[in-house]
Design a protein around this motif. Structure first.
Motif, short mmCIF file in Angstrom:
data_model
loop_
_atom_site.label_atom_id
_atom_site.label_comp_id
_atom_site.label_asym_id
_atom_site.label_seq_id
_atom_site.Cartn_x
_atom_site.Cartn_y
_atom_site.Cartn_z
N ILE A 54 5.15 -4.74 -1.66
CA ILE A 54 5.11 -3.47 -1.21
C ILE A 54 4.04 -3.29 -0.15
CG2 ILE A 54 4.89 -1.14 -1.81
CD1 ILE A 54 6.81 -1.68 -4.01
N ALA A 58 4.34 -2.76 3.88
CA ALA A 58 3.57 -1.57 4.54
C ALA A 58 2.89 -1.82 5.78
CB ALA A 58 2.81 -0.70 3.45
N TYR A 66 4.93 3.59 2.02
CA TYR A 66 5.28 2.48 1.03
C TYR A 66 3.85 2.28 0.04
CZ TYR A 66 8.98 0.51 3.46
OH TYR A 66 10.43 0.38 4.06
N ILE A 69 4.24 4.58 -2.85
CA ILE A 69 5.37 3.96 -3.75
C ILE A 69 4.75 2.76 -4.69
CG2 ILE A 69 7.55 2.26 -3.78
CD1 ILE A 69 8.33 3.96 -1.53
#
Length: 121
Positions: A54, A58, A66, A69
């Motif tokens: 992730i 990003a 992101y 997250i």
């Protein structure tokens, strides 16, 4: 495309390939893991690799949401690891060893033993 952009594209591409390979190896370890603690450790590693993926996405896309997250996934992954560890700890005790552990560790059981041997209360 400037040199820093090329370096960033190469680095993120390499990171995606490396993390994808690590993800596949970890999934293989989870499926094949001989014991439950191996599988729990594999799931924890899977969460860490997913956070890395992730983060690389990003960086590559420039979409900073992101990162939030990834932080949330890290918190949930930590709680899941603690829950699995408690489950493994509770499951690891057989009924006989659990009874033995509680019998030896409680002071009340010593008094009961003394009473049965003719001792005083």
């Amino acid at each position: 495309m400037s040199l820093p952009d090329q370096i960033e594209a190469f680095a993120t591409g390499f990171a995606l390939i490396a993390l994808s390979t690590a993800l596949l190896v970890t999934v293989w370890r989870i499926v094949r893991g001989p014991t439950l603690p191996d599988r729990v450790l594999g799931l924890d590693m899977l969460v860490a690799i997913a956070i890395g993926l992730i983060a690389v996405v990003a960086i590559r896309t420039g979409f900073n949401l992101y990162i939030d997250i990834a932080i949330a996934l890290g918190l949930v992954g930590f709680l899941a690891t603690v829950a699995f560890a408690r489950f493994v700890l509770a499951r690891g005790l057989s009924p006989e060893s659990a009874r033995e552990a509680t019998r030896v560790s409680t002071p009340r059981s010593n008094a009961v033993r003394r009473r049965h041997k003719g001792g005083r209360r």
